[in-house]
Enzyme design. Structure first.
Site, PDB file in Angstrom:
ATOM      1  N   ARG A 152      23.093 -56.562  89.944  1.00  0.00           N
ATOM      2  CA  ARG A 152      23.458 -57.619  90.889  1.00  0.00           C
ATOM      3  C   ARG A 152      22.338 -57.827  91.919  1.00  0.00           C
ATOM      4  O   ARG A 152      21.199 -57.524  91.651  1.00  0.00           O
ATOM      5  CB  ARG A 152      24.814 -57.289  91.515  1.00  0.00           C
ATOM      6  CG  ARG A 152      25.926 -57.246  90.457  1.00  0.00           C
ATOM      7  CD  ARG A 152      27.281 -56.964  91.053  1.00  0.00           C
ATOM      8  NE  ARG A 152      27.669 -58.007  91.998  1.00  0.00           N
ATOM      9  CZ  ARG A 152      28.666 -57.895  92.866  1.00  0.00           C
ATOM     10  NH1 ARG A 152      29.372 -56.785  92.903  1.00  0.00           N
ATOM     11  NH2 ARG A 152      28.954 -58.890  93.687  1.00  0.00           N
ATOM     12  N   ASP A 202      27.681 -39.944 106.531  1.00  0.00           N
ATOM     13  CA  ASP A 202      27.770 -38.705 107.318  1.00  0.00           C
ATOM     14  C   ASP A 202      29.169 -38.121 107.269  1.00  0.00           C
ATOM     15  O   ASP A 202      29.336 -36.893 107.236  1.00  0.00           O
ATOM     16  CB  ASP A 202      27.373 -38.973 108.779  1.00  0.00           C
ATOM     17  CG  ASP A 202      25.869 -39.057 108.950  1.00  0.00           C
ATOM     18  OD1 ASP A 202      25.141 -38.825 107.962  1.00  0.00           O
ATOM     19  OD2 ASP A 202      25.420 -39.361 110.077  1.00  0.00           O
ATOM     20  N   SER A 259      32.185 -53.289  89.533  1.00  0.00           N
ATOM     21  CA  SER A 259      31.110 -54.056  88.893  1.00  0.00           C
ATOM     22  C   SER A 259      29.874 -53.180  88.753  1.00  0.00           C
ATOM     23  O   SER A 259      29.775 -52.123  89.388  1.00  0.00           O
ATOM     24  CB  SER A 259      30.775 -55.282  89.749  1.00  0.00           C
ATOM     25  OG  SER A 259      30.175 -54.856  90.961  1.00  0.00           O
ATOM     26  N   GLU A 305      31.296 -41.569  93.946  1.00  0.00           N
ATOM     27  CA  GLU A 305      31.173 -42.969  94.375  1.00  0.00           C
ATOM     28  C   GLU A 305      31.431 -43.855  93.166  1.00  0.00           C
ATOM     29  O   GLU A 305      30.793 -43.679  92.121  1.00  0.00           O
ATOM     30  CB  GLU A 305      29.745 -43.202  94.902  1.00  0.00           C
ATOM     31  CG  GLU A 305      29.454 -44.644  95.261  1.00  0.00           C
ATOM     32  CD  GLU A 305      27.962 -44.901  95.487  1.00  0.00           C
ATOM     33  OE1 GLU A 305      27.234 -43.988  95.933  1.00  0.00           O
ATOM     34  OE2 GLU A 305      27.521 -46.029  95.190  1.00  0.00           O
ATOM     35  N   ALA A 344      30.801 -52.912 100.008  1.00  0.00           N
ATOM     36  CA  ALA A 344      29.501 -53.248 100.610  1.00  0.00           C
ATOM     37  C   ALA A 344      28.976 -52.152 101.544  1.00  0.00           C
ATOM     38  O   ALA A 344      27.767 -52.050 101.771  1.00  0.00           O
ATOM     39  CB  ALA A 344      29.600 -54.580 101.345  1.00  0.00           C
ATOM     40  N   HIS A 395      25.872 -49.790 100.869  1.00  0.00           N
ATOM     41  CA  HIS A 395      24.455 -50.105 101.016  1.00  0.00           C
ATOM     42  C   HIS A 395      23.908 -49.898 102.420  1.00  0.00           C
ATOM     43  O   HIS A 395      22.710 -49.931 102.624  1.00  0.00           O
ATOM     44  CB  HIS A 395      24.215 -51.548 100.547  1.00  0.00           C
ATOM     45  CG  HIS A 395      24.919 -51.831  99.252  1.00  0.00           C
ATOM     46  ND1 HIS A 395      24.599 -51.172  98.083  1.00  0.00           N
ATOM     47  CD2 HIS A 395      25.982 -52.630  98.955  1.00  0.00           C
ATOM     48  CE1 HIS A 395      25.425 -51.588  97.122  1.00  0.00           C
ATOM     49  NE2 HIS A 395      26.265 -52.466  97.625  1.00  0.00           N
ATOM     50  N   HIS A 408      32.270 -47.926  91.515  1.00  0.00           N
ATOM     51  CA  HIS A 408      32.224 -49.386  91.686  1.00  0.00           C
ATOM     52  C   HIS A 408      32.819 -50.046  90.458  1.00  0.00           C
ATOM     53  O   HIS A 408      32.571 -49.597  89.337  1.00  0.00           O
ATOM     54  CB  HIS A 408      30.774 -49.851  91.861  1.00  0.00           C
ATOM     55  CG  HIS A 408      30.108 -49.214  93.035  1.00  0.00           C
ATOM     56  ND1 HIS A 408      30.265 -49.688  94.312  1.00  0.00           N
ATOM     57  CD2 HIS A 408      29.313 -48.109  93.125  1.00  0.00           C
ATOM     58  CE1 HIS A 408      29.595 -48.904  95.147  1.00  0.00           C
ATOM     59  NE2 HIS A 408      29.003 -47.927  94.459  1.00  0.00           N
ATOM     60  N   PRO A 426      35.898 -52.361 102.178  1.00  0.00           N
ATOM     61  CA  PRO A 426      36.144 -53.754 102.569  1.00  0.00           C
ATOM     62  C   PRO A 426      36.305 -54.719 101.401  1.00  0.00           C
ATOM     63  O   PRO A 426      35.568 -54.633 100.416  1.00  0.00           O
ATOM     64  CB  PRO A 426      34.890 -54.117 103.366  1.00  0.00           C
ATOM     65  CG  PRO A 426      34.388 -52.830 103.888  1.00  0.00           C
ATOM     66  CD  PRO A 426      34.748 -51.792 102.872  1.00  0.00           C
ATOM     67  N   ASN A 427      37.261 -55.613 101.530  1.00  0.00           N
ATOM     68  CA  ASN A 427      37.529 -56.734 100.620  1.00  0.00           C
ATOM     69  C   ASN A 427      38.226 -56.338  99.328  1.00  0.00           C
ATOM     70  O   ASN A 427      38.609 -57.221  98.554  1.00  0.00           O
ATOM     71  CB  ASN A 427      36.239 -57.522 100.309  1.00  0.00           C
ATOM     72  CG  ASN A 427      35.622 -58.094 101.563  1.00  0.00           C
ATOM     73  OD1 ASN A 427      36.301 -58.807 102.300  1.00  0.00           O
ATOM     74  ND2 ASN A 427      34.372 -57.755 101.844  1.00  0.00           N
ATOM     75  N   ARG A 438      39.719 -62.276  94.255  1.00  0.00           N
ATOM     76  CA  ARG A 438      38.342 -62.314  94.736  1.00  0.00           C
ATOM     77  C   ARG A 438      37.383 -62.316  93.543  1.00  0.00           C
ATOM     78  O   ARG A 438      37.342 -61.346  92.780  1.00  0.00           O
ATOM     79  CB  ARG A 438      38.109 -61.059  95.572  1.00  0.00           C
ATOM     80  CG  ARG A 438      36.684 -60.802  95.967  1.00  0.00           C
ATOM     81  CD  ARG A 438      36.513 -59.331  96.387  1.00  0.00           C
ATOM     82  NE  ARG A 438      35.173 -59.094  96.888  1.00  0.00           N
ATOM     83  CZ  ARG A 438      34.627 -57.894  97.010  1.00  0.00           C
ATOM     84  NH1 ARG A 438      35.311 -56.816  96.655  1.00  0.00           N
ATOM     85  NH2 ARG A 438      33.404 -57.761  97.477  1.00  0.00           N
ATOM     86  N   TYR A 449      34.886 -58.967  89.598  1.00  0.00           N
ATOM     87  CA  TYR A 449      35.712 -57.796  89.909  1.00  0.00           C
ATOM     88  C   TYR A 449      36.938 -57.632  89.009  1.00  0.00           C
ATOM     89  O   TYR A 449      37.671 -56.657  89.130  1.00  0.00           O
ATOM     90  CB  TYR A 449      36.149 -57.849  91.386  1.00  0.00           C
ATOM     91  CG  TYR A 449      34.969 -57.767  92.326  1.00  0.00           C
ATOM     92  CD1 TYR A 449      34.288 -56.572  92.495  1.00  0.00           C
ATOM     93  CD2 TYR A 449      34.502 -58.894  93.000  1.00  0.00           C
ATOM     94  CE1 TYR A 449      33.180 -56.496  93.333  1.00  0.00           C
ATOM     95  CE2 TYR A 449      33.397 -58.834  93.838  1.00  0.00           C
ATOM     96  CZ  TYR A 449      32.740 -57.629  93.997  1.00  0.00           C
ATOM     97  OH  TYR A 449      31.645 -57.553  94.814  1.00  0.00           O
ATOM     98  N   ASN A 474      35.401 -45.999  96.581  1.00  0.00           N
ATOM     99  CA  ASN A 474      34.687 -47.244  96.315  1.00  0.00           C
ATOM    100  C   ASN A 474      34.330 -47.810  97.684  1.00  0.00           C
ATOM    101  O   ASN A 474      35.162 -48.437  98.330  1.00  0.00           O
ATOM    102  CB  ASN A 474      35.576 -48.219  95.540  1.00  0.00           C
ATOM    103  CG  ASN A 474      34.832 -49.508  95.220  1.00  0.00           C
ATOM    104  OD1 ASN A 474      33.785 -49.778  95.799  1.00  0.00           O
ATOM    105  ND2 ASN A 474      35.380 -50.294  94.310  1.00  0.00           N
ATOM    106  N   ARG A 519      22.093 -54.681  96.720  1.00  0.00           N
ATOM    107  CA  ARG A 519      23.050 -53.706  96.168  1.00  0.00           C
ATOM    108  C   ARG A 519      22.364 -52.580  95.374  1.00  0.00           C
ATOM    109  O   ARG A 519      23.033 -51.722  94.817  1.00  0.00           O
ATOM    110  CB  ARG A 519      24.054 -54.410  95.249  1.00  0.00           C
ATOM    111  CG  ARG A 519      24.965 -55.376  95.972  1.00  0.00           C
ATOM    112  CD  ARG A 519      26.079 -55.858  95.061  1.00  0.00           C
ATOM    113  NE  ARG A 519      26.539 -57.184  95.450  1.00  0.00           N
ATOM    114  CZ  ARG A 519      27.520 -57.403  96.327  1.00  0.00           C
ATOM    115  NH1 ARG A 519      28.153 -56.403  96.904  1.00  0.00           N
ATOM    116  NH2 ARG A 519      27.874 -58.638  96.638  1.00  0.00           N
TER     117      ARG A 519
END
Ligand code: SME
Length: 289
Positions: A107, A87, A102, A98, A77, A80, A100, A10-11, A18, A23, A74, A111
């Site tokens: 943070r 799953d 940032s 995984e 959010a 978390h 990220h 998302p985002n 953003r 970012y 990535n 997070r």
């Protein structure tokens, strides 16, 4: 061509506009372009998908689960709190990293927990687009180790295994400009096979050079800037950094030596992968020699 899936949560479609102080200034297409450039050099076809919807990410992952050999995700959010995404990653059983942009550990408190991390090979955070590039390298490293292990289980002879090891590494890691195996013979290291520019150092006394030091010290040596290391024996003026990993079982049989034309090219994940491969070679040697 091997395909690897890159999922953005998302985002991430708003990258560039953003919160650029967190970012960065690259847009998502620009991030994907950089991933695609490295993937092409590794002979990997990247498949990209971004969604703001948990279920769509899961559907896409399920749909592509047999078409790809690995996943770089990535989860944004969703990292978390999405047990459903976790799953799904566990269910498809692909080597997964995984990532990220940032540094999520510096943070907000919410997070600090990842529900995704432990179904992945590792988590890479805080390096901007480089997080994705290293993620791709970790997936390729896992596959390289698997390929070598398969060969060793098929009871290949060790010479073939050495050659295959060099070939796999040279094929999958474009930043590895010179890849070779040296074997211990008496008080010397003798080059067994390599791919890259011809080297004048076909025999190196133990204790000399980075190669000789790694055997003498019985540990991996990473040199971020070869020109700043007085031990360094030059193979090519283009070489900027080097890693040497001993092949050590009951004794030291030899080492994997890699030069890069990029300064500071070798990181923790390179070391981990190469030490894994060296360990598999050493176990084979212990059992068969
Ligand atoms: N640089 C190595 C010598 C081998 S060539 O790089 C292939 C060293 O310092 O030992």
């Amino acid at each position: 061509m091997r395909r690897i899936l890159f999922l953005h949560g998302p985002n991430l479609n708003l990258l560039g506009e953003r919160e650029p102080e967190i970012y960065g200034h690259l847009t998502l297409p620009q991030v994907n372009d950089q991933i695609a450039a490295l993937a092409a050099k590794c002979e990997v076809e990247p498949i990209f998908f971004q969604s703001n919807h948990e279920g769509q990410l899961i559907d896409f992952l399920q749909e592509y689960r047999h078409a790809v050999v690995g996943l770089v995700i990535n989860p944004a959010a969703l990292t978390h709190y999405s047990y459903a995404l976790r799953d799904a990653i566990a269910a498809v059983n692909l080597p997964t990293v995984e990532v990220h942009l940032s540094d999520i550990h510096r943070r907000e408190a919410f997070r600090q927990v990842s529900v995704i991390r432990d179904v992945c090979l590792t988590q890479i955070s805080g390096l901007g687009v480089e997080s994705y590039l290293r993620g791709l390298e970790v997936v390729l490293g896992f596959l390289a180790q698997q390929e070598l292990r398969k060969l060793l289980n098929e009871k290949t002879n060790i010479d073939e295994a050495y050659r295959a090891c060099v070939k796999i590494l040279k094929r999958d890691f474009p930043k590895y400009n010179w890849v070779g195996i040296y074997l211990v013979e008496g008080n010397e290291l003798v080059v067994h096979n390599y791919i890259g520019a011809p080297t004048p150092h076909t025999r190196i006394p133990i204790g000399q050079g980075i190669c000789g030091a790694a055997v003498a010290e019985e540990e991996t040596i990473i040199v971020a800037d070869v020109n700043a290391d007085p031990r360094y024996l030059s193979c090519s003026i283009e070489t900027k950094s080097e890693i040497v990993v001993p092949i050590q079982g009951r004794r030291i049989y030899g080492e994997i030596d890699i030069d890069s034309y990029t300064p500071n090219a070798f990181h923790e994940h390179d070391q981990k992968m190469l030490e894994g491969m060296a360990k598999d070679l050493a176990e084979f040697l212990d059992a068969n020699m």
